[in-house]
Design a protein around this motif. Sequence first.
Motif, PDB file in Angstrom:
ATOM      1  N   ARG A   1      -7.591   5.167  -3.647  1.00  0.00           N
ATOM      2  CA  ARG A   1      -6.290   5.816  -3.501  1.00  0.00           C
ATOM      3  C   ARG A   1      -5.621   6.028  -4.863  1.00  0.00           C
ATOM      4  O   ARG A   1      -5.001   7.069  -5.092  1.00  0.00           O
ATOM      5  CB  ARG A   1      -5.389   4.975  -2.610  1.00  0.00           C
TER       6      ARG A   1
ATOM      7  N   GLN B   1      -8.267   0.654  -2.170  1.00  0.00           N
ATOM      8  CA  GLN B   1      -7.037   0.804  -2.938  1.00  0.00           C
ATOM      9  C   GLN B   1      -7.306   1.507  -4.271  1.00  0.00           C
ATOM     10  O   GLN B   1      -6.520   2.355  -4.706  1.00  0.00           O
ATOM     11  CB  GLN B   1      -6.390  -0.561  -3.173  1.00  0.00           C
TER      12      GLN B   1
ATOM     13  N   TRP C   1       3.298   0.849  -7.843  1.00  0.00           N
ATOM     14  CA  TRP C   1       2.041   0.133  -7.600  1.00  0.00           C
ATOM     15  C   TRP C   1       1.870  -0.980  -8.619  1.00  0.00           C
ATOM     16  O   TRP C   1       1.502  -2.107  -8.263  1.00  0.00           O
ATOM     17  CB  TRP C   1       0.868   1.121  -7.662  1.00  0.00           C
TER      18      TRP C   1
ATOM     19  N   TYR D   1       1.592  -4.850  -7.723  1.00  0.00           N
ATOM     20  CA  TYR D   1       0.340  -5.472  -8.175  1.00  0.00           C
ATOM     21  C   TYR D   1       0.665  -6.730  -8.987  1.00  0.00           C
ATOM     22  O   TYR D   1       0.091  -7.806  -8.769  1.00  0.00           O
ATOM     23  CB  TYR D   1      -0.403  -4.437  -9.020  1.00  0.00           C
TER      24      TYR D   1
ATOM     25  N   PRO E   1       0.806  -1.224   0.000  1.00  0.00           N
ATOM     26  CA  PRO E   1       0.000   0.000   0.000  1.00  0.00           C
ATOM     27  C   PRO E   1       0.838   1.273   0.000  1.00  0.00           C
ATOM     28  O   PRO E   1       0.357   2.344  -0.365  1.00  0.00           O
ATOM     29  CB  PRO E   1      -0.824  -0.121   1.286  1.00  0.00           C
TER      30      PRO E   1
END
Length: 203
Positions: free
Chosen positions: A117, A114, A83, A87, A68
């Motif tokens: 964000r 998520q 990210w 991921y 995160p």
Amino acid sequence: MGRPRTPLLDRERITTTALQLVDEQGDFSVPQIAKRLGAQTGSVYHHVDGRDGIVELLRERVASAIDPKTLDETPWDRALEAWARSYRAAFAAHPKAIPLLMTSPVRAPRVLEQYERAVTLLLDADFAPSDVMPLIIALENLVLGSALDLSAPETMWVLTESTPTPKLAKALEAVGEGRADRSFNLGLAALLNHARTLRTAEA
């Protein structure tokens, strides 16, 4: 006999067992989960909201491996790249879960948080609202396709004498090892470059 100190069923055990089944065979059924846990099928339903509820528990479990902190990095393109890499790693650990999770609507609260964000990151970077979801979806297509590619055989093209393909043979020889990583890096760089042009156009 007294009751066992550890309950036979709970959401964590159900999720873990479902993910084991998915990793093995690409899908699961509630009776299969119950059988592995030594319980009755009806008992499983006391802990989850049916099959769809288990799918969302699986989504949360797999996505929990995405770091995160990546979305806190600056600037926005560094955060988006970090990210994407996290991921990809999370889903590459469970490639058989990808078709199951990507063909059902997202409801899991922690996963929706998520996305919130990621959307906030792009809006704060002055992307037009109409560009935000296409950009995120395009990124996911790249990430998930590459996660599947990581689980594929290194040799995906079997060349035969009956179909002459000398140029293809030369290209395959030139790419060498690490085809999946090189392809992902190329695609991610191209996507981020295009995203920068979108932001410039809106400025």
